[in-house]
Design a protein around this motif. Structure first.
Motif, PDB file in Angstrom:
ATOM      1  N   ASN A 186      52.985  56.230  59.955  1.00 19.23           N
ATOM      2  CA  ASN A 186      53.413  57.324  61.107  1.00 19.23           C
ATOM      3  C   ASN A 186      54.338  57.707  60.853  1.00 19.23           C
ATOM      4  O   ASN A 186      54.194  56.626  62.530  1.00 19.23           O
ATOM      5  CB  ASN A 186      52.053  57.590  61.470  1.00 19.23           C
ATOM      6  CG  ASN A 186      51.749  59.804  61.119  1.00 19.23           C
ATOM      7  OD1 ASN A 186      53.369  59.996  61.427  1.00 19.23           O
ATOM      8  ND2 ASN A 186      51.223  60.464  61.430  1.00 19.23           N
ATOM      9  N   PHE A 216      57.303  62.512  48.023  1.00 18.12           N
ATOM     10  CA  PHE A 216      57.323  61.715  48.932  1.00 18.12           C
ATOM     11  C   PHE A 216      58.117  60.497  49.701  1.00 18.12           C
ATOM     12  O   PHE A 216      57.962  60.616  51.202  1.00 18.12           O
ATOM     13  CB  PHE A 216      56.457  60.136  48.525  1.00 18.12           C
ATOM     14  CG  PHE A 216      56.148  59.211  48.919  1.00 18.12           C
ATOM     15  CD1 PHE A 216      54.250  59.525  49.858  1.00 18.12           C
ATOM     16  CD2 PHE A 216      56.575  58.190  49.616  1.00 18.12           C
ATOM     17  CE1 PHE A 216      53.972  58.078  50.519  1.00 18.12           C
ATOM     18  CE2 PHE A 216      56.058  57.579  50.152  1.00 18.12           C
ATOM     19  CZ  PHE A 216      54.790  57.698  50.918  1.00 18.12           C
ATOM     20  N   ARG A 245      48.664  53.190  56.120  1.00 14.82           N
ATOM     21  CA  ARG A 245      49.812  54.006  56.160  1.00 14.82           C
ATOM     22  C   ARG A 245      50.383  54.060  57.377  1.00 14.82           C
ATOM     23  O   ARG A 245      49.827  54.494  58.625  1.00 14.82           O
ATOM     24  CB  ARG A 245      48.751  55.528  55.624  1.00 14.82           C
ATOM     25  CG  ARG A 245      48.659  55.404  54.236  1.00 14.82           C
ATOM     26  CD  ARG A 245      47.963  56.839  54.039  1.00 14.82           C
ATOM     27  NE  ARG A 245      47.191  56.857  53.116  1.00 14.82           N
ATOM     28  CZ  ARG A 245      47.538  56.957  51.720  1.00 14.82           C
ATOM     29  NH1 ARG A 245      48.751  56.992  51.355  1.00 14.82           N
ATOM     30  NH2 ARG A 245      47.159  56.111  51.042  1.00 14.82           N
ATOM     31  N   LYS A 254      51.316  69.258  48.246  1.00 15.02           N
ATOM     32  CA  LYS A 254      51.885  68.783  49.055  1.00 15.02           C
ATOM     33  C   LYS A 254      50.544  67.334  49.577  1.00 15.02           C
ATOM     34  O   LYS A 254      50.728  66.669  50.021  1.00 15.02           O
ATOM     35  CB  LYS A 254      51.510  69.742  50.471  1.00 15.02           C
ATOM     36  CG  LYS A 254      52.467  70.991  50.705  1.00 15.02           C
ATOM     37  CD  LYS A 254      51.828  71.311  51.828  1.00 15.02           C
ATOM     38  CE  LYS A 254      52.569  72.955  51.845  1.00 15.02           C
ATOM     39  NZ  LYS A 254      52.164  73.551  53.074  1.00 15.02           N
ATOM     40  N   PHE A 255      49.582  67.091  48.741  1.00 17.41           N
ATOM     41  CA  PHE A 255      48.952  66.617  48.693  1.00 17.41           C
ATOM     42  C   PHE A 255      48.460  65.884  47.034  1.00 17.41           C
ATOM     43  O   PHE A 255      48.121  67.043  46.839  1.00 17.41           O
ATOM     44  CB  PHE A 255      48.032  66.711  49.727  1.00 17.41           C
ATOM     45  CG  PHE A 255      46.364  65.223  49.650  1.00 17.41           C
ATOM     46  CD1 PHE A 255      47.024  64.410  50.969  1.00 17.41           C
ATOM     47  CD2 PHE A 255      45.645  65.573  48.876  1.00 17.41           C
ATOM     48  CE1 PHE A 255      45.337  63.013  50.705  1.00 17.41           C
ATOM     49  CE2 PHE A 255      44.553  65.078  49.109  1.00 17.41           C
ATOM     50  CZ  PHE A 255      44.282  63.931  49.332  1.00 17.41           C
ATOM     51  N   ASP A 306      51.801  63.774  50.428  1.00 17.89           N
ATOM     52  CA  ASP A 306      51.968  62.633  51.233  1.00 17.89           C
ATOM     53  C   ASP A 306      50.640  62.185  49.328  1.00 17.89           C
ATOM     54  O   ASP A 306      49.821  62.869  49.120  1.00 17.89           O
ATOM     55  CB  ASP A 306      50.206  63.036  51.538  1.00 17.89           C
ATOM     56  CG  ASP A 306      49.327  62.257  52.442  1.00 17.89           C
ATOM     57  OD1 ASP A 306      49.316  61.589  51.307  1.00 17.89           O
ATOM     58  OD2 ASP A 306      48.578  62.424  53.120  1.00 17.89           O
ATOM     59  N   ASP A 362      46.261  62.686  45.834  1.00 17.05           N
ATOM     60  CA  ASP A 362      45.587  61.319  45.615  1.00 17.05           C
ATOM     61  C   ASP A 362      44.504  60.844  44.620  1.00 17.05           C
ATOM     62  O   ASP A 362      43.340  62.161  43.791  1.00 17.05           O
ATOM     63  CB  ASP A 362      43.864  62.032  46.845  1.00 17.05           C
ATOM     64  CG  ASP A 362      42.998  60.947  47.167  1.00 17.05           C
ATOM     65  OD1 ASP A 362      43.578  59.313  46.390  1.00 17.05           O
ATOM     66  OD2 ASP A 362      41.910  60.536  47.783  1.00 17.05           O
ATOM     67  N   ASN A 384      46.721  71.014  48.084  1.00 23.38           N
ATOM     68  CA  ASN A 384      46.313  69.779  47.140  1.00 23.38           C
ATOM     69  C   ASN A 384      45.584  69.410  45.821  1.00 23.38           C
ATOM     70  O   ASN A 384      44.825  70.675  45.928  1.00 23.38           O
ATOM     71  CB  ASN A 384      45.592  70.026  49.209  1.00 23.38           C
ATOM     72  CG  ASN A 384      45.894  70.893  49.985  1.00 23.38           C
ATOM     73  OD1 ASN A 384      46.415  69.182  50.508  1.00 23.38           O
ATOM     74  ND2 ASN A 384      45.708  71.263  50.318  1.00 23.38           N
ATOM     75  N   ARG A 431      48.796  59.337  47.399  1.00 21.97           N
ATOM     76  CA  ARG A 431      47.273  58.490  47.546  1.00 21.97           C
ATOM     77  C   ARG A 431      46.986  57.666  46.133  1.00 21.97           C
ATOM     78  O   ARG A 431      47.394  58.514  45.107  1.00 21.97           O
ATOM     79  CB  ARG A 431      45.801  58.526  48.185  1.00 21.97           C
ATOM     80  CG  ARG A 431      46.749  59.434  49.129  1.00 21.97           C
ATOM     81  CD  ARG A 431      45.695  59.629  50.396  1.00 21.97           C
ATOM     82  NE  ARG A 431      45.919  59.646  51.362  1.00 21.97           N
ATOM     83  CZ  ARG A 431      45.119  60.535  52.195  1.00 21.97           C
ATOM     84  NH1 ARG A 431      43.676  60.256  51.909  1.00 21.97           N
ATOM     85  NH2 ARG A 431      45.854  60.716  53.242  1.00 21.97           N
ATOM     86  N   TYR A 437      52.130  54.239  49.842  1.00 17.72           N
ATOM     87  CA  TYR A 437      51.633  54.748  48.442  1.00 17.72           C
ATOM     88  C   TYR A 437      50.273  54.539  48.117  1.00 17.72           C
ATOM     89  O   TYR A 437      48.694  54.545  47.269  1.00 17.72           O
ATOM     90  CB  TYR A 437      52.135  55.817  47.532  1.00 17.72           C
ATOM     91  CG  TYR A 437      53.119  56.016  46.805  1.00 17.72           C
ATOM     92  CD1 TYR A 437      52.835  54.477  46.089  1.00 17.72           C
ATOM     93  CD2 TYR A 437      54.418  55.547  47.357  1.00 17.72           C
ATOM     94  CE1 TYR A 437      54.012  54.252  44.752  1.00 17.72           C
ATOM     95  CE2 TYR A 437      55.353  55.567  46.470  1.00 17.72           C
ATOM     96  CZ  TYR A 437      55.045  54.529  45.324  1.00 17.72           C
ATOM     97  OH  TYR A 437      56.267  53.810  44.846  1.00 17.72           O
TER      98      TYR A 437
END
Length: 542
Positions: A153, A124, A151, A103-104, A130, A106, A82, A132, A146
């Protein structure tokens, strides 16, 4: 320490990130993940494999005023899962991030432009990342999910159909429990705590607060100004408008609290301009608290390593050192019996609005006399600040505080913590010896002083500090001697800025002899803070 140190690659990459963005966070010193209680702010480490070094899995530098391009070091951290760099001023293109562990990511609300790398888009689209990016120029011509705050799901419908009934049932259960609790006692939190007030007050001449009064003066404990193993410190205001700091012990530690009564009894008896003033206390079976005068400038550790543009000047540092020394001198020489603080360190030296140093936190302090100097428990204090002789023998004397004060002086000179990575763990006195041995005494001085100090007073203060951290207590000065020497150097500290000189021309001959013989004793510099002390007497001309 029992904890394993952080994976060396992760440590190096985080140091590169710290340097790249010129970060000056208080907690970003020493090992990033070890000990767990002192891990770097914004990092999450993986300790699941007990026989392996912890790895950094999360880095959160959101809203950290980062500027410039994307640090390439992030791309090398193979365990990173992350990464949050949102709400900064990052510019340039997004690098081609190849890490499969991520995995993440931002990066929202920055100034990033250029194309989005295919490797990131593929992860992605496959649901493995994930991503952003909203609030960046790169999203001006892109309509991907993104780049939108909304978002989608793909599993939302299924989740809703399963979760909603469970949540409704849970809410009904919780409401029933709350209803029963309300009927058990509608009087509220105040009455619950008031019934636990101790009937017998302490026989001391200071105010006793009830828990209800503490709630009132702290506005229901709204403003937190500090936390520690003991509990939390809150800001408060008395009826007359005086600001106070309220130290509340955690409920889980009240039954085993051995520091509360000693601190109340000590502070109710001692009165000095450089010792914190205790306004009152709360003695409740559910809440123990101490009420002090509020110190608006925080503590000395924050001042020395808090970051920002403001740097305390050399003369100001010596004034704070003198303030603290005078407070300790009072405890040692003017109290009967003498009082040993036992936890002298920069976080326990508070600063009022005029930067006057105030000694605080007397939870570990002990009154003693010559006939009773043996403490049967483990040595108390803080890593890096503990007197090695006391640690080995448990023989408590006033010289225990003198050693810790020597560490404080070295922090004031260098801006470094008592123990830090360089690149291995090193104790501050050993680091000072090593750097002076390499060439110049100026190499140890805090760079934030910008060379604005008097060289002669610097050398004298270094000499005093190293004298204080002598391995043997009998070779250390008393606090009265420390105060006397600091008072002599303060006028010189304010007279002139630094004068540059070479070690060969200015450093005393005995000092040079110690340096020239360092090669024979080099191993002592790496042996921790007990073996390496034997050379320190040479700093004082002994």
């Amino acid at each position: 320490m029992d904890n394993l140190t952080t994976d060396s690659n992760d440590v190096n990459y985080m140091k590169e990130v710290k340097k790249h963005y010129n970060l000056a966070r208080i907690t970003w010193n020493g090992d990033p993940c070890s000990p767990r209680e002192y891990s770097w702010e914004g990092l999450t480490c993986d300790y699941s494999k007990s026989n392996q070094n912890p790895r950094i899995v999360t880095v959160n530098l959101s809203t950290s005023r980062l500027r410039g391009g994307f640090a390439i070091s992030f791309m090398k951290m193979t365990s990173l899962e992350n990464l949050d760099l949102s709400h900064n001023n990052l510019t340039g293109a997004i690098p081609d991030y190849q890490l499969k562990s991520l995995k993440f990511l931002d990066l929202s609300n920055n100034k990033l432009d250029g194309p989005i790398p295919d490797s990131i888009l593929q992860r992605f689209q496959a649901g493995l990342l994930d991503l952003r990016l909203e609030g960046n120029p790169v999203c001006s011509n892109v309509k991907g999910a993104y780049c939108s705050k909304k978002r989608k799901n793909t599993t939302s419908t299924v989740l809703i159909s399963v979760i909603v009934p469970v949540v409704l049932v849970s809410l009904l259960v919780v409401m029933c429990i709350l209803w029963k609790l309300c009927w058990k006692g509608k009087s509220g939190d105040n009455e619950d705590y008031d019934m636990y007030e101790e009937e017998t007050p302490l026989h001391i001449d200071i105010r006793r607060f009830t828990y209800t009064e503490l709630k009132l003066i702290t506005n229901d404990f709204q403003s937190t100004i500090g936390k520690g193993g003991f509990g939390t410190v809150y800001h408060g205001t008395l009826e007359n408008g005086d600001e106070v700091a309220v130290k509340v012990l955690m409920e889980t530690s009240i039954a085993e609290s051995t520091d509360f009564l000693p601190e109340v009894q000590t502070l109710s008896k001692v009165h000095h301009k450089n010792l914190v003033t205790l306004q009152g206390y709360c003695q409740n079976r559910k809440c123990l608290a101490l009420v002090y005068d509020f110190m608006p400038r925080g503590n000395l550790q924050q001042l020395l390593r808090g970051g920002g543009d403001y740097s305390v000047k050399w003369e100001q540092r010596l004034h704070i050192a003198l303030d603290a020394a005078q407070g300790l001198e009072y405890l040692h020489e003017l109290c009967t019996p003498s009082i040993v603080h036992r936890d002298v360190k920069t976080p326990n030296i508070l600063l009022d609005k005029n930067l006057v140093g105030i000694i605080s936190d007397f939870g570990l302090s002990r009154a003693f006399n010559d006939a009773h100097t043996h403490i049967s428990t483990a040595a108390a204090g803080t890593l890096g600040c503990i007197d090695p002789e006391y640690h080995a023998t448990f023989q408590l004397t006033v010289k225990t505080d003198v050693y810790s004060f020597g560490i404080v002086l070295l922090e004031i000179i260098t801006g470094q913590p008592p123990v830090f990575m360089d690149p291995q763990t090193v104790h501050l006195p050993n680091w000072v010896r090593q750097n002076i041995a390499k060439g110049s005494i100026h190499d140890i001085v805090d760079k934030r002083l910008l060379d604005q100090y008097d060289a002669s007073s610097l050398q004298s203060v270094v000499d005093l500090a190293m004298n204080c951290v002598e391995n043997t207590a009998i070779n250390r000065p008393t606090m009265t001697e420390v105060v006397s020497r600091l008072k002599v150097w303060l006028p010189a500290a304010s007279a002139t800025p630094r004068r540059t000189y070479s070690m060969d021309s200015e450093i005393p001959r005995q000092f040079k002899l110690m340096i020239s013989g360092a090669g024979n004793e080099g191993s002592s510099f790496q042996s921790g803070y007990t073996n390496g002390m034997s050379q320190s007497s040479l700093f004082s001309g002994r």
